[in-house]
Enzyme design. Structure first.
Site, PDB file in Angstrom:
ATOM      1  CB  CYS A   1      -0.642   0.431   1.218  1.00  0.00           C
ATOM      2  SG  CYS A   1       0.099  -0.232   2.629  1.00  0.00           S
TER       3      CYS A   1
ATOM      4  CB  CYS B   1       4.996  -0.105   1.984  1.00  0.00           C
ATOM      5  SG  CYS B   1       3.956  -1.264   3.003  1.00  0.00           S
TER       6      CYS B   1
ATOM      7  CG  ASP C   1      28.718  20.379 -31.811  1.00  0.00           C
ATOM      8  OD1 ASP C   1      29.363  21.290 -31.598  1.00  0.00           O
ATOM      9  OD2 ASP C   1      29.190  19.002 -31.716  1.00  0.00           O
TER      10      ASP C   1
ATOM     11  CG  ASP D   1      29.162  14.655 -31.365  1.00  0.00           C
ATOM     12  OD1 ASP D   1      28.742  15.883 -31.016  1.00  0.00           O
ATOM     13  OD2 ASP D   1      29.586  13.806 -31.857  1.00  0.00           O
TER      14      ASP D   1
ATOM     15  CG  ASP E   1      27.948  19.202 -27.059  1.00  0.00           C
ATOM     16  OD1 ASP E   1      28.676  20.415 -27.703  1.00  0.00           O
ATOM     17  OD2 ASP E   1      27.867  18.677 -28.569  1.00  0.00           O
TER      18      ASP E   1
END
Length: 816
Positions: free
Chosen positions: A110, A113, A519, A712, A716
């Site tokens: 419940c 918990c 980028d 990438d 960045d």
């Protein structure tokens, strides 16, 4: 001394306290009886930690405690695997590296918990966050590696009576499959009950003119009651349980009106049957349960479809690999666990096998299937010197691979960590729909009560029936299903196309984006040199020059040599068979020479090839490589970082949608401006350091912009995390991918465009679903309140509205 009453129960777990029991724990200043020393230790720990409120807010007893298992020494073994769960954080503080893991927790009953588990773990030194999902039993924890260890987390859970273990996809998948089968059984029982009840109800309806005597009618109704009991007692269990939990948490969900509708219809029918007069709705009850379970099963299938696409990534890495311990002297192989592979090991990958770890091909050429990692359905050709990611499937000839990253650090292992993060939390529109549904339920219950009271004045005989119809027809199932089903279907579609959505808000935020910041290197460009131009300096065909250059560079690992080899292998040889170079010799810093078809050639700098230097007339940003043969210059190759083939289309796509596109790069201004000019990007910032990139994006956000960032590289990571929504290229750095909200696994920029299109379609479907749910309720609720709908008609209408919402959302999976 008198024995303890037999009825005395343990205050912690509820089990009987032995007659000679002597254990107790002080809870709330009162000595509470305990059945064993384990429960006493657990209760004492809970109170000592300041969580005594647990015992006043719980709705069920805790599991019995085993004192010997409260902190077993075996827990320390989990610390040995701690490194496998680390997500290195670029902005980690002085506390050390941030670690994160997902655990499965048994014994969740419940909300109390969940409250206890989260409070207990957040009190541990070094724990930064703990989020428990009561529906899935999954616990996500983040902590400081220097202040806390996994064994401390698991031990703390055991202290308060919960068994936890690192998340096991196989075990979790089996649990989900058991739940699916149970729901199917409930649906089957409900359908069987519905058909049988209809067989008895239909003759009663047909004999409504009084041709059927009262005894036969009563017999039919009693038979309907017996056949309805399995549907109400077994098939409707999800609604009873959901309604009970919702009421206990004081957050009534859509199960509350469903359960009330079933209970009211069943209770009213039973009373009418016992009295011998009045309407019975056993057929409506069974139909309602069956149709609603059918909608729920359909919705579960949509969610499972998305989950299966993500789970496929986890299952892709093989458990073992054929390691060649004596290579190259020996070709013998030894079967070893994939987890044992380390950088430098050599493995044999046979046809049909998956690559166990990232590596470079050192022998052989083949075609590989990267569909699971990139979404690309066509096999890709790979040869000596090419890198293969873990999880790629060898679809051609046997190859020998040298491992460059261990299995736990491979590309696929990183993606599995990202998958673990995916699906936690909800986007804003989903949270809004949940809040609306909760308020709608509360208003609906009050409205149904008001309708019942009003009909007591108008027609008391129909008051109960009309109230039931109002409860049933207006259940907010369609409203609650509108958003999550669409998001699940869209996620499944994107995964099949090589897009991994890590954070839940990606589609919603991308749809609202006002600026897209790119980028340059590795994002708009390939990040590696490619052949830009070939200038002939003698009467030799272009194809011949490419073929000879590719032959000389066949074994080269230099970026320029690999670019020439790729140009020769990409159909530039005019369909001729690949040449073979002999007596190849490389001169450091100058070039390479060798014999091709009996002629000695040189490939390298102008001085090495004996050619006039034309660098002044060439592109200043391109590398010049010369080919000479028989002492005469033959060709000049210009190689430079080339634009991605799909960059033009993606930039134009966003510009046509009215989104401002910005190029933000750390490269030199001249190179950056040239790329921007080729792509038609007006706003350019070059020579930007990571902190300058971050400041620029934050300035845009301060002006009210919604920023999508695409990058990438390692530099960045900070700006990806700061953007409203961020995308990392699949071939980029691990750090960038770990900080992005979405990863383009295919390493194609076009996948970003597909994600934008899917975002628009998903938001459109969500709006359609919400509009349909609203329109349905605006029409159906007044009709039911006015007594124009019977309970069975209300049940059909509500179930069909939910089915319409789910089916509309499933279109996202099929739409191309």
């Amino acid at each position: 001394m008198s024995a303890r009453p037999a009825s005395l129960a343990c205050y912690h777990c509820g089990l009987p306290v032995p007659a000679d029991g002597r254990w107790s724990a002080a809870v709330g200043g009162v000595a509470r009886p305990m059945c064993c020393p384990g429960c006493a230790a657990v209760a004492t720990s809970i109170v000592a930690s300041g969580f005594a409120d647990y015992y006043t807010s719980r709705t069920a007893f805790a599991a019995p405690a085993d004192l010997a298992a409260l902190a077993p020494p075996e827990l320390a073994l989990y610390d040995n695997d701690n490194d496998n769960d680390n997500d290195n954080d670029s902005d980690s503080d002085h506390d050390g590296v941030a670690s994160e893991a997902v655990y499965s927790v048994d014994g969740i009953r419940c909300a109390a918990c969940v409250w206890l588990i989260e409070r207990r773990l957040r009190s541990l030194a070094g724990v930064r966050g703990a989020d428990m999902n009561v529906a899935t039993g999954r616990l996500q924890v983040s902590w400081s590696a220097q202040q806390c260890r996994p064994s401390a987390i698991l031990g703390a859970l055991r202290e308060i009576g919960y068994a936890a273990y690192p998340f096991d996809p196989l075990r979790h998948g089996e649990q989900l499959e058991r739940e699916r089968k149970k729901l199917f059984r409930q649906l089957f029982i409900a359908g069987l009950s519905m058909m049988q009840v209809m067989m008895y109800a239909l003759p009663v309806y047909l004999a409504d003119d009084g041709t059927m005597d009262a005894d036969m009618t009563a017999l039919m109704q009693w038979a309907s009651l017996l056949l309805t009991l399995p549907a109400v007692a077994y098939s409707a269990q999800p609604f009873w349980r959901g309604a009970w939990l919702g009421l206990k948490q004081r957050m009534p969900g859509m199960d509350v009106p469903v359960a009330l509708g079933i209970a009211a219809a069943f209770g009213g029918s039973l009373v009418a049957l016992l009295r011998g007069h009045g309407d019975v709705w056993f057929d409506s009850i069974t139909m309602f349960i069956f149709l609603l379970l059918g909608s729920r099963y359909l919705e579960l299938s949509a969610r499972r479809g998305a989950a299966r696409a993500l789970e496929g990534l986890r299952r892709a890495l093989p458990a073992a690999a054929a390691m060649m311990t004596g290579y190259p002297a020996s070709r013998a192989t030894e079967l070893v666990a994939a987890a044992r592979l380390a950088a430098g090991d050599v493995v044999l990958v046979r046809p049909g096998e998956a690559v166990a770890a990232d590596g470079v091909i050192v022998e052989g050429a083949t075609e590989v299937d990267l569909a699971l990692l990139t979404g690309e359905s066509r096999p890709q050709r790979r040869g000596v010197g090419d890198e293969l990611p873990g999880g790629a499937v060898n679809a051609g000839q046997p190859i020998v691979l040298r491992v460059v990253r261990a299995a736990q650090d491979s590309t696929l292992a990183l993606l599995v960590k990202l998958v673990e993060r995916a699906g936690h939390g909800k986007p804003r529109i989903a949270l809004w729909a949940d809040r609306v549904a909760a308020w709608f339920v509360a208003a609906l219950l009050l409205f149904a009560l008001a309708v019942f009271v009003a009909w007591q004045w108008v027609d008391p005989a129909r008051a109960w029936q009309v109230a039931i119809a109002v409860l049933v027809v207006s259940c907010p199932c369609a409203l609650s299903l509108a958003t999550p089903t669409a998001l699940a279907a869209a996620t499944a579609r994107l995964v099949r196309r090589g897009v991994l959505v890590v954070q839940p808000h990606v589609l919603e935020t991308l749809h609202r984006a006002t600026h897209v910041v790119f980028d340059k290197t590795g994002t708009l460009t390939r990040g590696e040199p490619a052949l830009r131009a070939l200038h002939l300096m003698a009467a030799m065909p272009r194809e011949e020059c490419l073929a000879i250059a590719a032959a000389l560079e066949q074994s080269s690992t230099h970026p320029l040599g690999m670019a020439l080899r790729a140009a020769g292998a990409a159909g530039e040889t005019g369909g001729r068979q690949a040449r073979e170079a002999r007596e190849v010799h490389a001169v450091a810093g100058q070039g390479i020479e060798g014999v091709v078809d009996g002629v000695r050639y040189r490939l390298g700098s102008a001085a090495f090839a004996g050619a006039p230097d034309a660098a002044g007339a060439a592109d200043e940003h391109a590398s010049q490589v010369y080919l000479a043969g028989a002492g005469a210059p033959l060709a000049r190759f210009e190689l430079a970082d080339a634009l991605r083939e799909d960059a033009h289309a993606v930039v134009r796509q966003f510009q046509q949608r009215g989104v401002e596109v910005i190029l933000l790069s750390g490269d030199a201004p001249a190179v950056t401006r040239r790329v921007a000019r080729e792509l038609g990007i007006d706003r350019v910032l070059a020579g930007q350091m990571p902190e300058q990139k971050l400041a620029f994006v934050q300035a845009l956000q301060a002006d009210g912009a919604v920023v999508a960032m695409v990058g990438d590289g390692v530099n960045d990571a900070a700006v990806l995390r700061a953007a409203d929504v961020s995308f990392a290229m699949g071939g980029g750095s691990d750090l960038a991918r770990m900080h992005a909200d979405c990863v383009l696994l295919s390493n194609r920029l076009a996948a970003l465009g597909e994600c934008a299109v899917t975002a628009s379609r998903t938001l459109a479907v969500i709006r359609q679903n919400l509009a349909w749910a609203t329109l349905y309720n605006l029409c159906a609720i007044p009709a039911a309140a006015c007594g124009l709908l019977n309970p069975w008609m209300a049940g059909v209408g509500m179930s069909l509205s939910s089915a319409v919402v789910v089916i509309n959302a499933l279109r996202l999976r099929a739409k191309e």
